[in-house]
Motif scaffolding. Structure first.
Motif, PDB file in Angstrom:
ATOM      1  N   VAL B  33       7.855  -2.037  -1.286  1.00 42.81           N
ATOM      2  CA  VAL B  33       7.020  -2.255  -2.459  1.00 42.81           C
ATOM      3  C   VAL B  33       5.578  -2.056  -2.025  1.00 42.81           C
ATOM      4  O   VAL B  33       5.045  -2.825  -1.240  1.00 42.81           O
ATOM      5  CB  VAL B  33       7.204  -3.689  -3.007  1.00 42.81           C
ATOM      6  CG1 VAL B  33       6.314  -3.895  -4.207  1.00 42.81           C
ATOM      7  CG2 VAL B  33       8.660  -3.924  -3.345  1.00 42.81           C
ATOM      8  N   ALA B  34       4.949  -0.990  -2.505  1.00 43.35           N
ATOM      9  CA  ALA B  34       3.576  -0.712  -2.100  1.00 43.35           C
ATOM     10  C   ALA B  34       2.681  -1.871  -2.518  1.00 43.35           C
ATOM     11  O   ALA B  34       2.771  -2.372  -3.621  1.00 43.35           O
ATOM     12  CB  ALA B  34       3.103   0.575  -2.751  1.00 43.35           C
ATOM     13  N   THR B  35       1.830  -2.292  -1.623  1.00 41.50           N
ATOM     14  CA  THR B  35       0.924  -3.389  -1.936  1.00 41.50           C
ATOM     15  C   THR B  35      -0.272  -2.853  -2.710  1.00 41.50           C
ATOM     16  O   THR B  35      -0.483  -1.647  -2.822  1.00 41.50           O
ATOM     17  CB  THR B  35       0.411  -4.020  -0.638  1.00 41.50           C
ATOM     18  OG1 THR B  35      -0.310  -3.015   0.065  1.00 41.50           O
ATOM     19  CG2 THR B  35       1.556  -4.527   0.218  1.00 41.50           C
ATOM     20  N   GLU B  36      -1.082  -3.807  -3.220  1.00 42.07           N
ATOM     21  CA  GLU B  36      -2.292  -3.412  -3.926  1.00 42.07           C
ATOM     22  C   GLU B  36      -3.192  -2.582  -3.011  1.00 42.07           C
ATOM     23  O   GLU B  36      -3.737  -1.561  -3.406  1.00 42.07           O
ATOM     24  CB  GLU B  36      -3.010  -4.674  -4.389  1.00 42.07           C
ATOM     25  CG  GLU B  36      -4.155  -4.431  -5.329  1.00 42.07           C
ATOM     26  CD  GLU B  36      -4.791  -5.752  -5.748  1.00 42.07           C
ATOM     27  OE1 GLU B  36      -6.003  -5.866  -5.586  1.00 42.07           O
ATOM     28  OE2 GLU B  36      -4.083  -6.646  -6.224  1.00 42.07           O
ATOM     29  N   GLU B  38      -2.260  -0.740  -0.514  1.00 36.55           N
ATOM     30  CA  GLU B  38      -1.672   0.596  -0.363  1.00 36.55           C
ATOM     31  C   GLU B  38      -2.075   1.497  -1.527  1.00 36.55           C
ATOM     32  O   GLU B  38      -2.385   2.669  -1.340  1.00 36.55           O
ATOM     33  CB  GLU B  38      -0.151   0.484  -0.323  1.00 36.55           C
ATOM     34  CG  GLU B  38       0.420   0.202   1.049  1.00 36.55           C
ATOM     35  CD  GLU B  38       0.774   1.482   1.770  1.00 36.55           C
ATOM     36  OE1 GLU B  38       0.951   2.512   1.107  1.00 36.55           O
ATOM     37  OE2 GLU B  38       0.853   1.457   3.006  1.00 36.55           O
ATOM     38  N   ALA B  39      -2.047   0.928  -2.722  1.00 33.68           N
ATOM     39  CA  ALA B  39      -2.387   1.733  -3.907  1.00 33.68           C
ATOM     40  C   ALA B  39      -3.817   2.257  -3.802  1.00 33.68           C
ATOM     41  O   ALA B  39      -4.088   3.435  -4.074  1.00 33.68           O
ATOM     42  CB  ALA B  39      -2.222   0.897  -5.162  1.00 33.68           C
ATOM     43  N   PHE B  40      -4.727   1.393  -3.374  1.00 40.36           N
ATOM     44  CA  PHE B  40      -6.116   1.841  -3.248  1.00 40.36           C
ATOM     45  C   PHE B  40      -6.298   2.789  -2.066  1.00 40.36           C
ATOM     46  O   PHE B  40      -7.055   3.758  -2.151  1.00 40.36           O
ATOM     47  CB  PHE B  40      -7.043   0.631  -3.117  1.00 40.36           C
ATOM     48  CG  PHE B  40      -7.106  -0.211  -4.352  1.00 40.36           C
ATOM     49  CD1 PHE B  40      -7.363   0.361  -5.586  1.00 40.36           C
ATOM     50  CD2 PHE B  40      -6.895  -1.581  -4.300  1.00 40.36           C
ATOM     51  CE1 PHE B  40      -7.410  -0.397  -6.741  1.00 40.36           C
ATOM     52  CE2 PHE B  40      -6.940  -2.358  -5.451  1.00 40.36           C
ATOM     53  CZ  PHE B  40      -7.198  -1.766  -6.676  1.00 40.36           C
ATOM     54  N   ASP B  41      -5.592   2.526  -0.981  1.00 38.61           N
ATOM     55  CA  ASP B  41      -5.697   3.416   0.183  1.00 38.61           C
ATOM     56  C   ASP B  41      -5.240   4.824  -0.166  1.00 38.61           C
ATOM     57  O   ASP B  41      -5.813   5.818   0.286  1.00 38.61           O
ATOM     58  CB  ASP B  41      -4.856   2.872   1.342  1.00 38.61           C
ATOM     59  CG  ASP B  41      -5.520   1.679   2.015  1.00 38.61           C
ATOM     60  OD1 ASP B  41      -6.709   1.440   1.724  1.00 38.61           O
ATOM     61  OD2 ASP B  41      -4.860   1.002   2.812  1.00 38.61           O
ATOM     62  N   LEU B  42      -4.196   4.882  -0.974  1.00 36.10           N
ATOM     63  CA  LEU B  42      -3.661   6.191  -1.357  1.00 36.10           C
ATOM     64  C   LEU B  42      -4.694   6.994  -2.143  1.00 36.10           C
ATOM     65  O   LEU B  42      -4.880   8.194  -1.926  1.00 36.10           O
ATOM     66  CB  LEU B  42      -2.404   5.985  -2.205  1.00 36.10           C
ATOM     67  CG  LEU B  42      -1.531   7.199  -2.462  1.00 36.10           C
ATOM     68  CD1 LEU B  42      -1.041   7.794  -1.160  1.00 36.10           C
ATOM     69  CD2 LEU B  42      -0.347   6.822  -3.336  1.00 36.10           C
ATOM     70  N   VAL B  43      -5.409   6.325  -3.025  1.00 37.38           N
ATOM     71  CA  VAL B  43      -6.451   7.004  -3.800  1.00 37.38           C
ATOM     72  C   VAL B  43      -7.607   7.394  -2.883  1.00 37.38           C
ATOM     73  O   VAL B  43      -8.176   8.481  -2.982  1.00 37.38           O
ATOM     74  CB  VAL B  43      -6.952   6.098  -4.941  1.00 37.38           C
ATOM     75  CG1 VAL B  43      -8.076   6.777  -5.704  1.00 37.38           C
ATOM     76  CG2 VAL B  43      -5.812   5.769  -5.882  1.00 37.38           C
TER      77      VAL B  43
END
Lengths: 300, 669
Positions: B33-36, B38-43
């Motif tokens: 489950v991608a963490t919050e 992770e979501a920002f790092d991806l962007v």
């Protein structure tokens, strides 16, 4: 890494069976979990002899990593993430490259003539339709964005909104420090907020700011990641990395079968969404049961 | 970096691994489950790419001491010419003689050398002219700065790759790549001294994957009334040159790209009145002026490559025009004309090959043919011809290679050699060696040696008016041997510190030497030594703030007499920052530079001076409109630059406080 070790162990099938399988060099932008999930999806769909390379988040590693990858004489290069895709622009023409998990390929002059890939985008019209299903009375949607990175994304959002008789309120944000004043000055008429994956805007601080605004004004906050719904956004629409990886595998097969390296990009084939019912209650929104039933994740 | 490991070879096994993974994900709630974050790092991944993609070879790994100025830097600080950019860059300083802008580097800037020791490129195309070796740096190159994507400034010798004139620096102006999305922008600028400027640009896509970009600019300035004490006499207007400092300029450029093929063109022309009485002309005569025109058209094909590498072929045609109208004291005033005209064409082949995993080999060759090199000087009435030199059919060629070897622990060794062969003086070889690698975490070390050369120009060799300037066909090329060590250290708060120490030895320096009572002649005069230390720090702590501070300590001396060279400041200091004032809608820029004392031709010592420019830049209408109010020399400092041999004046006064208001609008900003 742990996952890789397990997967590798599960995939051991004896060296003699490798004969005749295509050689794939998998180039990762970094160790992000989403990239690893894309690789998992990819490997679940294609029989290959793969070797893994990693830019470790630094494009300056490109020369070294690519030299190493190309020295193995792969039949195809699979690039995961924007940095990997950019690095692979330097791959010679006679080696096809398939990429995935790149948001705006055209920003980097992708694809080139030996490249094809799966974009990491979500159809804007679908997102707005979902927003209308959640709350039909909405007519004005605020989009915080940075002109530097997301001018094209804003334009797409405006076109999609026009098709659905909605209007977009652009909220340009230059930096995290200026977000609060931009929200205060420009979002007073907004009936919903669309938090897009913009490198300047998508930060924890801006997210917290928009979430607080959303709860204060009791308007929906639509985002791009499931984890943000879990953190309190009303809903998110996104694509699963595994799905994009699997789609990339299909492109690899096409490249191998038809020798058609493409020069095209395709969007993810499947869109998912998550909703947060606790947030919905706080906003006074009754989400239709059909929407809840079809959600990938529901946080209650 | 490479994780070579066995791959799942059967789909069943692969599915098993996926199922195993899924099961583990269910068992361990934080996995799968991608963490919050992770979501920002991806962007954020895409953000870092944007910055890095501007230069695929990181500066830290470049085998030179280099600085990159981006288009955003230019907009924020309001720099309108290359000279305005360069005078704010570590180790650079400028001199303006009210006609041409001259750039000095690391303490070396011979008065009135027409920048022939700096190689100027636009999109990799050589801009130095072939009569004087000159490179336009100021308003004589009225380029639209909005069309620039970045300026790559590489200190030190570049002849091992680029050939002639790359003695002290190579400056590559990279223009914006045409985009398929249509964009149009127009702008205008109104400034002090009766100056106004206008710009137009267009970019867009066409059929069959064709993209085009076009830009044009026009400039007009009334100039200033200037006082020169050397001419302070009643019959010379008491030293005032009035209405004799104006200029007009214009330029246009285009890029047409279709897949691997590109066509680029550039043209510029500038007329400048000369208020200084240069070359013993009538002081302050408003008819005395020079005209400089430069243009090229280039066809390039870049084959992206095979497994072995890629290659590029360029065909080009260039032209250069100079015209001077000079009025001399007589009754009626005697009008003299001076022209320089040349046309040349060339071809360049370059191949970049990967040999194994540890070697990148660059091979190249050039062939250039001068169709015409024409110099002529005459009096109009009565007609009298002083100089007529016309050369045709001269051909020069070169071959070069550069080998980049990956060594242990990310160290890289660069070896290069170029041989240039000229019909005028023969051949010259220029080698280069650089060792670059990490000394420890966050620290990059560079050790560099290189040799570069400047050929004697056609002007040096063949211009002879018998009276004031004598030719010297026996001149040999000037060379420089350079030794440099540089360190780049990453610091907290997104900061980078850089320092370097260097030593340049200039051999067979070509300089104008007095001959007889009133004539000058270009001669190889001896050896000059330049040594120095440079320190700089840049930071981007967040919130849109950017700041830098630099210091350069340098010494340029005659190697025999130990005399300090003229126009060679020993201290240069710079500070600049940009701060958002109202979000991204309004920002403040600040540039201050301190230039130490310099010796003039008469061995006077000028005072050091500090000059500060500030600007307020506003972006409105979602970035589709920009307004900028700027003050150059905001504290109204009075300062002068050393003059050249052609001037009676030892010191040339520079502009005091000047205001400008710039306006641009369009979706192509």
């Amino acid at each position: 890494l742990w996952l890789y070790v397990l997967m590798g162990a599960a995939g051991l099938a004896g060296p003699s069976e490798a004969a005749g399988l295509p050689r794939v060099a998998i180039v990762l932008s970094s160790e992000l979990l989403a990239y690893q999930e894309a690789v998992t999806g990819f490997l679940s769909e294609v029989d290959c002899e793969a070797e893994h390379f990693n830019l470790e988040g630094d494009l300056s590693n490109a020369d070294r990593v690519l030299s190493s990858a190309l020295s193995r004489e792969p039949d195809v290069v699979f690039a995961v993430g924007a940095k990997a895709a950019i690095a692979c622009r330097e791959v010679p023409d006679d080696v096809p490259v398939v990429f995935c998990m790149v948001q705006e390929p055209e920003r980097y002059d992708l694809p080139t003539k030996n490249m094809t890939g799966v974009t990491n985008t979500v159809d804007e019209i679908q997102q707005l339709r979902l927003l209308l299903e959640v709350k039909r009375s909405i007519s004005k949607v605020a989009v915080p964005y940075s002109p530097e990175y997301s001018a094209a994304a804003l334009q797409r959002a405006q076109e999609a909104a026009r098709a659905l008789n909605l209007s977009i309120i652009p909220v340009p944000i230059g930096s995290e420090a200026t977000a609060a004043s931009a929200v205060r000055d420009r979002m007073s008429e907004a009936e919903a907020i669309w938090f897009i994956p913009d490198p300047i805007v998508a930060t924890p601080a801006v997210f917290d700011l928009l979430l607080a605004y959303s709860l204060d004004k009791r308007i929906p906050l639509m985002t791009f990641a499931r984890s943000l719904v879990r953190s309190g956004a009303l809903f998110a629409s996104y694509s699963a990395p595994e799905t994009m990886g699997a789609q990339a595998a299909e492109l690899v097969k096409r490249v191998m079968t038809h020798n058609d390296a493409g020069g095209i990009t395709i969007p993810p084939s499947r869109q998912l969404y998550s909703v947060n019912l606790r947030t919905a209650r706080a906003l006074g929104i009754a989400i239709p049961p059909a929407v809840v039933a079809q959600a990938d994740s529901v946080f209650r | 970096m490479s994780t070579a490991r066995p791959c799942p070879r059967r789909r069943r096994a692969q599915r098993a691994s996926v199922l195993l993974w899924a099961a583990l994900a269910l068992l361990l709630p934080n996995m799968g489950v991608a963490t919050e974050k992770e979501a920002f790092d991806l962007v954020k991944e895409e953000c870092l790419v944007e910055a890095a993609a501007r230069r695929l070879q990181p500066l830290a790994e470049a085998p030179s001491s280099a600085t990159v100025i981006t288009g955003a830097d230019i907009q924020r600080h309001g720099w309108t010419t290359l000279a305005e950019v360069l005078r704010n860059i570590r180790g650079f300083y400028v001199t303006y003689d009210r006609n041409y802008w001259y750039v000095g580097v690391r303490g070396f800037g011979r008065p009135a050398d027409w920048n022939d020791r700096i190689l100027l490129l636009i999109d990799g195309h050589v801009m130095n002219g072939n009569i004087y070796g000159d490179a336009y740096m100021g308003s004589e190159l009225p380029i639209d700065m909005e069309a620039i994507d970045r300026i790559e400034i590489v200190r030190g010798p570049g002849s091992a790759l680029y050939g002639s004139n790359a003695l002290f620096a190579v400056i590559n102006v990279v223009t914006k790549t045409p985009t398929a999305k249509r964009g149009v922008a127009v702008g205008a600028d109104k400034a002090s001294f009766g100056t106004s400027e206008g710009w137009f640009s267009f970019t867009g896509g066409g059929p069959a994957d064709t993209r085009i970009a076009v830009s044009a600019t026009g400039l007009r300035s009334a100039g200033q009334d200037l006082y020169f004490r050397e001419y302070d006499a009643p019959d010379l207007g008491n030293g005032w040159a009035r209405g004799a400092d104006g200029e007009t300029g214009r330029s246009a450029m285009f890029s047409l790209i279709r897949r691997d093929l590109s066509v680029r063109g550039f043209w510029s022309s500038r007329d400048k009145h000369v208020p200084t009485g240069a070359w013993e002309t009538t002081f302050g005569h408003d008819g005395t002026k020079s005209t400089d025109e430069r243009g090229y058209i280039e066809l390039a094909y870049r084959y992206p490559g095979t497994r072995l590498g890629s290659y590029e072929v360029k065909l080009y045609h260039d032209w250069y025009r100079y015209g001077g109208i000079w009025f001399y004291e007589d009754d009626p005033p005697l009008e003299s004309r001076d022209i320089g005209r040349s046309n040349w064409s060339g071809v360049e082949l370059r191949d970049i090959a990967r040999l194994g995993t540890h070697s990148i080999l660059t091979l190249g060759a050039t062939l250039e043919h001068d169709w015409e090199v024409h110099q002529e000087v005459w009096d109009v009435d009565p007609y009298y011809l002083y100089v007529r030199s016309r050369l045709t059919g001269l051909t020069d060629w070169s071959v070069y290679f550069q080998e980049e070897l990956a060594l242990v622990r990310q160290w890289r060794l660069t070896l290069g050699l170029r041989r240039d062969d000229y019909e005028t003086f023969g051949a010259v070889n220029n080698p280069r060696v650089a060792l670059v690698g990490p000394a420890r975490d966050g620290t990059q070390l560079k050790l560099m040696y290189g040799r570069a050369f400047r050929p004697p120009s056609y002007y040096d060799l063949y211009y002879d008016d018998v009276d004031a300037t004598l030719s010297n066909p026996n001149l040999l090329p000037e060379t420089v041997d350079t030794y440099e060590a540089a360190v780049e250290q990453r610091l907290p708060l997104h900061s980078v510190a850089q320092w370097s120490v260097y030593r340049y030895m200039v051999h067979r320096l070509i300089d104008q030497v007095p001959v007889g009572e009133s004539a000058v002649q270009s001669q190889n005069v001896g050896t000059v030594r330049t040594t120095g230390v440079e320190i700089g720090i840049e930071t981007s702590p967040g919130g849109g703030i950017e700041a830098s501070a630099d210091l350069a300590l340098q010494s340029a001396r005659d190697d025999e007499t130990e005399d300090r060279l003229t126009n060679a400041p020993e201290i240069l200091a710079y500070g600049r920052f940009f701060v958002p004032v109202v979000g991204d809608r309004l920002g403040l820029s600040w540039d201050t530079r301190w230039v130490g004392a310099r010796y003039t031709n008469s061995r006077q010592k000028t005072s050091g001076y500090a000059v500060t420019d500030i600007g307020l830049v506003g972006n409105i209408l979602d970035g589709h409109m920009r307004l900028a109010l700027r003050a150059r020399n905001v504290f109204n400092a009075a300062y002068s630059h050393p003059g050249g041999n052609e001037l009676l004046e030892d010191l040339i006064p520079q502009d005091r406080r000047a205001w400008s208001l710039e306006f641009r609008v369009g979706n192509g900003l």
